[in-house]
Design an enzyme around this catalytic site. Structure first.
Site, PDB file in Angstrom:
ATOM      1  N   ASN A  61     -44.188  -2.846  11.398  1.00  0.00           N
ATOM      2  CA  ASN A  61     -43.433  -4.055  10.477  1.00  0.00           C
ATOM      3  C   ASN A  61     -44.864  -5.399  10.340  1.00  0.00           C
ATOM      4  O   ASN A  61     -44.974  -6.873   9.675  1.00  0.00           O
ATOM      5  CB  ASN A  61     -42.740  -4.611  10.999  1.00  0.00           C
ATOM      6  CG  ASN A  61     -42.657  -4.723  12.553  1.00  0.00           C
ATOM      7  OD1 ASN A  61     -43.187  -4.109  12.970  1.00  0.00           O
ATOM      8  ND2 ASN A  61     -42.543  -6.236  13.198  1.00  0.00           N
ATOM      9  N   GLN A 118     -39.098  -1.457   7.002  1.00  0.00           N
ATOM     10  CA  GLN A 118     -40.187  -1.860   6.240  1.00  0.00           C
ATOM     11  C   GLN A 118     -40.561  -0.805   4.781  1.00  0.00           C
ATOM     12  O   GLN A 118     -40.777  -0.979   3.617  1.00  0.00           O
ATOM     13  CB  GLN A 118     -40.622  -1.853   6.908  1.00  0.00           C
ATOM     14  CG  GLN A 118     -41.431  -2.874   8.300  1.00  0.00           C
ATOM     15  CD  GLN A 118     -40.229  -4.591   7.304  1.00  0.00           C
ATOM     16  OE1 GLN A 118     -40.978  -4.545   6.659  1.00  0.00           O
ATOM     17  NE2 GLN A 118     -40.774  -4.997   8.437  1.00  0.00           N
ATOM     18  N   HIS A 174     -30.920  -7.380   5.427  1.00  0.00           N
ATOM     19  CA  HIS A 174     -31.987  -8.685   5.186  1.00  0.00           C
ATOM     20  C   HIS A 174     -33.811  -8.413   4.539  1.00  0.00           C
ATOM     21  O   HIS A 174     -34.184  -8.452   4.339  1.00  0.00           O
ATOM     22  CB  HIS A 174     -31.669  -9.250   6.126  1.00  0.00           C
ATOM     23  CG  HIS A 174     -32.765  -9.370   7.597  1.00  0.00           C
ATOM     24  ND1 HIS A 174     -33.930  -9.903   7.406  1.00  0.00           N
ATOM     25  CD2 HIS A 174     -32.462  -8.431   8.320  1.00  0.00           C
ATOM     26  CE1 HIS A 174     -34.166  -9.449   9.156  1.00  0.00           C
ATOM     27  NE2 HIS A 174     -33.260  -9.025   9.256  1.00  0.00           N
ATOM     28  N   THR A 177     -15.008  -4.120  14.142  1.00  0.00           N
ATOM     29  CA  THR A 177     -14.191  -4.057  12.374  1.00  0.00           C
ATOM     30  C   THR A 177     -15.801  -4.523  11.488  1.00  0.00           C
ATOM     31  O   THR A 177     -16.426  -5.643  11.950  1.00  0.00           O
ATOM     32  CB  THR A 177     -13.576  -5.121  12.222  1.00  0.00           C
ATOM     33  OG1 THR A 177     -12.877  -4.879  13.493  1.00  0.00           O
ATOM     34  CG2 THR A 177     -12.977  -5.465  11.098  1.00  0.00           C
ATOM     35  N   CYS A 207     -40.068 -10.919  16.021  1.00  0.00           N
ATOM     36  CA  CYS A 207     -39.569 -11.423  17.860  1.00  0.00           C
ATOM     37  C   CYS A 207     -40.325 -11.566  18.588  1.00  0.00           C
ATOM     38  O   CYS A 207     -39.434 -11.528  19.523  1.00  0.00           O
ATOM     39  CB  CYS A 207     -38.743  -9.932  16.932  1.00  0.00           C
ATOM     40  SG  CYS A 207     -38.171  -9.122  16.552  1.00  0.00           S
TER      41      CYS A 207
END
Length: 375
Positions: free
Chosen positions: A151, A179, A199, A235, A318
């Protein structure tokens, strides 16, 4: 603003946003309910699951795909869920120093739970020495973890060979392919568990997936209703699943077009930057939508703050706010000054060539001013 941070996240595809909208507004049924609204939501989720499997191409149907809240959950689940099933004589876990924090931190935690962990170094080009791996994976090893496309620096690890070494030793192999999906082929035949994130491929945030080879034992990470295959509780969001599915459909439909576009952008970037910057990581084995470069005398943090009209980074989203030197660049053997002089530029489907040239020119000009002030 010109966006060049595709490894951190990608723009949501308009088609994915449109596909999600009805499931956010009117089709709000719980997909685990037995009534009509619930059954319709459940059916939409299964269509989405099939589209993600189709995007994996050959081998996708040889395992099960479970939706998760993202790749971090998928990696935690794969490593902890597989480790908990390992026999006492195979409680050794091997991974690489350049893995994402969600893998390294999980492996570190497992080390406090009675597992023997081994973090292997990489070469200066960011690639693993396969002979070293073969020497360190033995009959005590139960689990091996390696990222396909890094990444931070975009290097492509020899995952097929890593998986073969793990399998020959009787160990399971987990691959972080976050990636890689839609960018390079994912060799599922070499893997037992693979993590993905929506994403990173023009889907919505908040959803990822874990692919598990048929027959691989895995304990749950989340307990409750067991909604996903009886082993992942919670859920599901039909909107997020549908968005991921539509993003995956587009990956398959536009694969050749996306690849050709990224290759053009890569050539353009190298032409604009010239020899004033050095590439971090292998020049041959890498994904060309990730350009991690360093410039002598550059302060990357200052460069980012000065260029508010361009979005780019100094490494992983991150860790970029922590102030720490990138563990990936450190693993390549770069001294601190070189790591602090490195930036990561990520581009893809929605990056225009004109925007890329404009952004790189701004970055290069600002970097030149920094050098002149430091001289």
């Amino acid at each position: 603003m010109i966006y060049l941070d595709y490894q951190a996240t990608t723009p949501l595809a308009p088609e994915a946003a449109a596909a999600m909208r009805p499931w956010l507004e009117t089709n709000f049924g719980n997909p685990h309910s037995p009534h009509r609204a619930g059954r319709e939501a459940a059916a939409a989720i299964e269509v989405a699951r099939g589209r993600v499997l189709d995007a994996l191409q050959e081998g996708g149907r040889s395992g099960n795909l479970y939706f998760t809240s993202g790749a971090t959950e998928a990696a935690n689940w794969a490593l902890k869920g597989a480790a908990s099933r390992l026999p006492q004589n195979r409680r050794r876990i091997v991974t690489l120093a350049t893995e994402h924090a969600c893998v390294l931190d999980t492996v570190e935690w497992l080390g406090t739970q009675g597992f023997d962990t081994d973090i292997l170094p990489v070469r200066a080009d960011g690639l693993l020495d396969l002979d070293l791996l073969a020497a360190r994976v033995d009959d005590r090893t139960g689990l091996v973890a390696a990222m396909l496309v890094n990444n931070e620096i975009g290097v492509i690890q020899p995952v097929e060979e890593i998986g073969r070494i793990a399998r020959d030793a009787g160990a399971l192999f987990f691959c972080d392919a976050v990636q890689a999906l839609g960018r390079v082929p994912v060799p599922l035949g070499a893997c037992d568990m693979v993590a993905f994130s929506a994403h990173k491929v023009h889907g919505p945030k908040g959803i990822g997936a874990l692919w598990v080879r048929e027959g691989v034992p895995l304990d749950p990470l989340l307990h409750g209703g067991g909604q996903e295959g009886g082993i992942r509780s919670g859920t599901l969001s039909p909107a997020l699943c549908v968005g991921f599915g539509e993003a995956a459909r587009l990956l398959a439909a536009q694969a050749e077009q996306d690849h050709a576009h990224v290759e053009r952008l890569w050539r353009t970037a190298l032409s604009v930057l010239g020899d004033r910057w050095s590439l971090n990581g292998s020049a041959e084995r890498r994904y060309h939508g990730n350009l991690n470069i360093r410039g002598d005398g550059i302060d990357a943090a200052r460069l980012i703050s000065e260029l508010r009209q361009v979005a780019f980074s100094a490494g992983s989203a991150c860790a970029s706010g922590s102030g720490r030197t990138s563990h990936v660049l450190s693993a390549l053997g770069l001294p601190g000054r070189d790591a602090r002089s490195s930036i990561r530029l990520g581009f893809g489907r929605y990056t225009s060539e004109d925007d890329l040239v404009q952004a790189l020119t701004l970055i290069d000009d600002t970097a030149s001013r920094q050098r002149s002030f430091a001289a």
